[in-house]
Design an enzyme around this catalytic site. Structure first.
Site: not given
Ligand code: PXP
Length: 256
Positions: A9, A42, A48, A69
């Site tokens: 984020h 990720h 994005r 990721e």
């Molecule tokens: N794990 C994975 C594989 C994800 O894709 C994400 C979101 O990018 C998260 C954990 C974290 O999720 P959140 O942002 O809802 O805490």
């Protein structure tokens, strides 16, 4: 249990203006100072939020462990292979989704197939490979067959459930954790975990890692808001004297 902080984020805010702030690389340092035991990003195919530059710099600078990721797609897999971060988590990806909506569908996967080959490629490069799956025993067995080292259980359904349904999702998660241990896989969890719902999950004794992004980033904006506004307020108040005094016409934080 290790806390991995997902900092995507931070890059989302930067990309909203296609500028250079806030920098996720700096955010990673602060998250580590705050006690994060790992940093998760990720690298989406549509770029994005996190960019290639971020991943390269994070691979060099993260001192805890970098969990990258990616989808099982050649371009991002090759980048993951080249950087060989401590951990790579394979996730499903759809361009139109707001966030990762479910676990990988491993039903048609066999060793040597799309996911199995990706696991092999990443493991050969030296990364621990985790598969993001729904908390189901079948997905666990399939992950073990494909050669993964770990499984990250998608906790979105747990997070969205209320009352008794949440209790049932917790039991489902606990059983999946047991199944992972039986299959020789390290159990991880993540998605939708918040300050409000994390405790029962974090109390599962054998879960090794949680990945949390949105909730921590949301709180960071709020707990940092007062100070950020105060610093800008101060700068504006001091502006006339700063302009009048050569050498003081610099931002208070030393950048710019
Ligand atoms: N794990 C994975 C594989 C994800 O894709 C994400 C979101 O990018 C998260 C954990 C974290 O999720 P959140 O942002 O809802 O805490």
């Amino acid at each position: 249990m290790r806390l991995y902080v997902n900092i995507d984020h931070v890059a989302t805010i930067r990309e909203a203006r296609r500028t250079d702030e806030p920098d996720p690389v700096r955010a990673a340092v602060l998250a580590e100072l705050g006690g994060a035991e790992g940093i998760t990003v990720h690298l989406r195919e549509d770029r994005r939020h996190i960019q290639d530059r971020d991943v390269r710099l994070l691979a060099e600078t993260v001192r805890t462990g970098l969990n990258l990721e990616v989808a099982a797609e050649p371009a991002v897999l090759d980048m993951a292979e080249a950087l060989a971060p401590m951990q790579v988590t394979l996730v499903p990806e759809r361009r139109e989704e707001v966030t990762t909506e479910g676990g990988l569908d491993l039903s048609g996967e066999a060793p040597g197939g799309r996911i199995g080959s990706a696991v092999e490629q990443l493991a050969r490069a030296g990364s621990r490979v985790s598969l993001f799956v729904d908390p189901d025993p079948d997905a666990v067995l399939r992950s073990a067959e494909l050669g993964a080292h770990a499984v990250e259980f998608h906790t979105g359904e747990y997070a969205n459930a209320r009352g008794e349904a949440r209790g049932r999702e917790l039991v489902r998660l606990a059983r999946a954790v047991d199944a992972a241990l039986d299959a020789g896989l390290a159990p991880h969890a993540g998605h939708g975990l918040t300050y409000e719902n994390v405790i029962p999950v974090a109390a599962l004794p054998d879960l090794e890692e949680v990945n949390i992004g949105h909730s921590i980033m949301s709180r960071a904006i709020l707990v940092g808001m007062e100070r950020a506004v105060r610093e800008m307020r101060e700068l504006i108040r001091e502006a006339p004297s700063r302009v009048a005094e050569p050498g003081r016409w610099t931002p208070p934080l030393g950048h710019g």
